[in-house]
Design an enzyme around this catalytic site. Structure first.
Site, PDB file in Angstrom:
ATOM      1  N   ASP A 356       4.055  -8.894   9.170  1.00  0.00           N
ATOM      2  CA  ASP A 356       4.254  -7.575   8.581  1.00  0.00           C
ATOM      3  C   ASP A 356       5.248  -6.761   9.418  1.00  0.00           C
ATOM      4  OD1 ASP A 356       3.038  -5.522   6.608  1.00  0.00           O
ATOM      5  OD2 ASP A 356       2.992  -4.470   8.532  1.00  0.00           O
ATOM      6  N   GLU A 411       8.454 -10.258   6.589  1.00  0.00           N
ATOM      7  CA  GLU A 411       8.605  -9.114   5.715  1.00  0.00           C
ATOM      8  C   GLU A 411       9.761  -8.297   6.268  1.00  0.00           C
ATOM      9  OE1 GLU A 411       6.271  -5.215   4.018  1.00  0.00           O
ATOM     10  OE2 GLU A 411       6.501  -5.605   6.138  1.00  0.00           O
TER      11      GLU A 411
END
Ligand SMILES: *[C@@H]1O[C@H](CO)[C@@H](O)[C@H](O)[C@H]1NC(C)=O
Ligand SMILES: *[C@@H]1O[C@H](CO)[C@@H](O)[C@H](O)[C@H]1NC(C)=O
Ligand SMILES: *[C@@H]1O[C@H](CO)[C@@H](O)[C@H](O)[C@H]1NC(C)=O
Ligand SMILES: *[C@@H]1O[C@H](CO)[C@@H](O)[C@H](O)[C@H]1NC(C)=O
Ligand SMILES: CC(=O)N[C@H]1CO[C@H](CO)[C@@H](O)[C@@H]1O
Length: 697
Positions: A356, A411
């Site tokens: 993330d 990401e």
């Protein structure tokens, strides 16, 4: 991060080999990278220096990343419990807990030259652990100012919360007797050739207005994921799903205990059972890992752990935006983070990670308030946090080396070149990046678009295929970001309030529902077919889940009304959601058979702006999309390079997918050897409005 920004970074296969004989393949292949070769060289040198240092001082990263075996609390064979903690700023430290009546004098720790404290608590009764399983513990320290601080062990594998008493978490010593430890039974499935990812959050995976559990997920959701034909599950902690977080509504941003999976959903043994059961079904399981920042909690987090501002994090402004930012250049921080990955691979048997907030890590501006135009200068130079890049290089290299076949997904909204190339080639060694510009495009079209007659076929194709050569992408039409409160899913943009009143199969199909269901299927399939080398869906969106996601918080009266997924809607045969579900499953089944995701990029032979027709070839299939809102075409001529007989293998207009059944799948199509749209042959098909058909030859 949820603020996806479109990137226009171009795939740039060098037309001719660059004259520059760079040591890095990525530079040899893309001459526009040549000016930035020094930056690539510098980060690669720093990476090599760390590998050297870790080899020299720790005996290699295989040993270095086993920190979770020595740090934290561990039961020894004789029943003693050993506790180790890095806290260089502390002057005294002792282990306290239920087991010693929270007495700071009883189990004092000693410190070594590296700032690591240690104590062994002696077992007093034979056959019993010195510290009972599941009992509360804390480290109590004094710091140079004389102040006393109490912390949860940084490597705690279990933290629990009793909201009736306090919102602050307690650490417990998790060491169940052998008979209660989950034993893995299944082998890990082979790495999928192309990941078809089902993004899921355990807590919301129930139709009931409550927190879902690992056990319920195993029993109720795994079979659906299998049935839908996904081969990979991504368990989220973006909503603070897995790694423990102090606040359910924080959507996973604020991680307090990196080694503790969320106790809201059950025990560590129950998560192991979930993963093992998924493996038994042939499903690969990825963890959504947040190494980009940590909670700034001190009482139950890593902030000011040893009283200093700069232990795990950079001190001062560099070490925080809203949260705390890791110091990736520090030996002990690297041990902590690399060991964290290793821990989830070893102890829980995860198969890989989705990292993330990679953009936030890679740039000193954290991607906040910065657009990326695709100019290469944006990806190199002073804005780049080289230490963070080197950490990612180390993490990916370690994972791929120790666990061949590990999947690592970035990401990244910035479009950083070479992110998904190996370190030797000049890259960062991720396997995939998320195509964050694609969901943005669909939302923009549906939200502020020019109306269906104005959809720009050229731009849709460009956005879906605009990715770097030799770097793999996971495409998605929408993810959890669009499902969150304040945003809207595609189903919601398309059908909005009529989803509550007009989704019954017993009612007449309104124009809104007709359009909505047709476009929902087409948008997903064209994204699946053109957008990448993998595909991702957020749970519930596959069947047009009618509501947004909102976690219990003060602002909504602590309600669970929207913190759930209403799988019951698919099982209700009177509702139309089952058609969208069936189509999603058919996409995956067809992909299994024809494997377009692992085939080379599509050749697009037609983007007709007036007819709203897109035609391309990929994975030995001929794809024909008619986005026109009203026009159906008889005997529409499309080009193809493959001569012969064709038949339809998938039609979104089939009645079983809630369509009108206008495409007769028994009809065979034959090519005529004459050039058409730049292809060697053509054939003619009937193209009903707002449908897609896929043909094989
Ligand atoms: C964490 O940051 C928030 C927002 O900046 C602040 O309100 C809070 O007091 C901080 N908590 C701690 C423990 O520093
Ligand atoms: C569709 O929903 C609207 C309200 O949103 C309602 O007025 C209308 O009667 C419904 N149509 C059908 C066919 O049920
Ligand atoms: C698009 O279709 C129209 C009408 O069928 C045709 O006149 C036009 O030439 C087509 N454009 C392209 C680029 O094929
Ligand atoms: C197809 O076009 C007709 C009008 O020609 C329209 O009534 C119908 O709703 C359209 N179908 C879809 C699925 O949009
Ligand atoms: C990878 C995967 O699970 N594929 C499945 C797709 O769907 C078909 C039919 O539902 C299954 O047979 C495949 O195993």
């Amino acid at each position: 991060m949820s603020t996806a920004q479109p990137t226009t970074a171009q795939a740039q296969p060098a037309a001719e080999p660059s004259s520059k004989q760079s040591e890095f393949q990525v530079v040899r292949e893309d001459e526009y990278l040549a000016p930035f070769e020094p930056a690539i060289k510098s980060r690669t040198e720093k990476f090599k220096q760390w590998i050297d240092t870790i080899d020299r001082t720790e005996g290699g990263y295989e040993k270095f990343s086993r920190g979770y075996e020595s740090f934290g609390l561990h039961a020894l064979p004789n029943g003693d419990v050993r506790y180790r903690e890095w806290a260089p700023n502390a002057v005294t430290a002792s282990l306290t807990g239920d087991f010693n009546g929270w007495d700071r004098e009883k189990n004092k720790m000693t410190k070594n030259d590296f700032g690591v404290w240690e104590v062994v608590v002696k077992a007093t009764k034979k056959g019993q652990l010195a510290i009972p399983h599941n009992s509360k513990i804390k480290i109590s320290m004094t710091i140079p100012s004389g102040e006393r601080i109490e912390r949860l062990p940084a490597w705690a594998t279990r933290v629990v919360q009793d909201v009736k008493v306090s919102p602050i978490y307690d650490a417990v010593f998790w060491s169940p007797p052998k008979s209660e430890q989950y034993q893995f039974k299944n082998r890990k499935p082979p790495t999928p050739k192309a990941p078809k990812v089902y993004e899921a959050h355990v807590g919301i995976s129930t139709p009931e207005a409550k927190i879902g559990t690992y056990k319920e997920f195993t029993a109720n959701v795994l079979p659906r994921i299998k049935d839908l034909g996904y081969n990979t599950i991504q368990l989220m902690c973006v909503f603070r799903a897995i790694m423990e977080h102090a606040y359910y509504a924080s959507f996973g941003y604020q991680i307090t205990s990196f080694f503790a999976i969320s106790s809201r959903y059950g025990t560590p043994e129950e998560l192991k059972e979930l993963i093992d059961t998924a493996h038994g079904l042939g499903l690969t399981v990825l963890l959504d890992v947040v190494h980009s920042h940590a909670s700034n909690n001190s009482a139950d987090g890593l902030n000011h752990f040893d009283g200093s501002d700069h232990q795990y994090f950079h001190g001062g402004a560099k070490g925080r935006h809203e949260l705390r930012l890791f110091n990736y250049g520090h030996h002990e921080v690297l041990r902590f983070l690399l060991s964290n990955l290793r821990f989830y691979m070893e102890v829980y048997q995860f198969d890989g990670f989705r990292f993330d907030g990679v953009t936030s890590m890679m740039y000193t501006h954290h991607g906040i308030g910065t657009g990326f135009s695709g100019g290469y200068h944006e990806y190199f130079g002073p804005n780049v946090d080289e230490e963070a890049l080197v950490y990612l290089m180390l993490a990916n290299t370690m994972l791929h080396d120790l666990y061949p076949g590990t999947i690592s997904i970035a990401e990244d909204v910035s479009g950083m070149p070479a992110l998904c190339r190996t370190v030797a080639e000049g890259g960062i060694d991720f396997d995939y990046r998320l195509a964050m510009a694609i969901p943005d495009m669909w939302i923009k079209l549906l939200k502020d678009g020019p109306g269906d007659e104005g959809w720009d076929m050229g731009n849709i194709c460009f956005t879906l295929t605009n990715r770097r050569w030799k770097e793999k992408t996971i495409a998605y039409a929408e993810s959890h970001d669009q499902a969150l409160v304040g945003d809207k899913t595609l189903a919601f943009w398309l059908m909005d309030k009529e989803m509550y009143t007009n989704m019954s199969d017993l009612t007449e199909r309104t124009p809104v529902i007709d359009r909505g269901m047709a476009l929902h299927k087409m948008i997903r399939l064209i994204t699946h077919a053109l957008g990448g080398e993998g595909y991702l869906n957020f749970e519930g969106n596959e069947f047009g889940h009618p509501e947004w996601l909102d976690f219990p918080r003060v602002g909504n009266g602590e309600s669970y009304q929207y913190a759930r997924r209403q799988f019951n809607l698919i099982d209700d045969h009177l509702l139309r959601y089952k058609y969208l579900y069936a189509f999603d499953r058919a996409m995956n089944t067809t992909e299994d058979k024809y494997q377009w995701l692992s085939s080379p990029q599509a050749y697009i032979s037609l983007k007709n702006e007036s007819d709203k027709v897109i035609v391309f070839e990929r994975g030995n299939l001929l794809w024909i999309f008619n986005f026109h809102p009203t026009n159906s075409f008889t005997d529409y001529r499309v080009g193809t390079d493959w001569a012969g007989e064709y038949e339809v293998v998938l039609s979104s207009d089939d009645v079983e997918f809630g369509g009108h059944g206008r495409v007769d799948k028994s009809v065979k199509h034959f090519t005529t050897p004459m050039e058409w749209n730049g292809r060697k042959n053509w054939l003619q098909v009937y193209l009903p409005n707002r449908t897609v058909q896929v043909l094989r030859h």
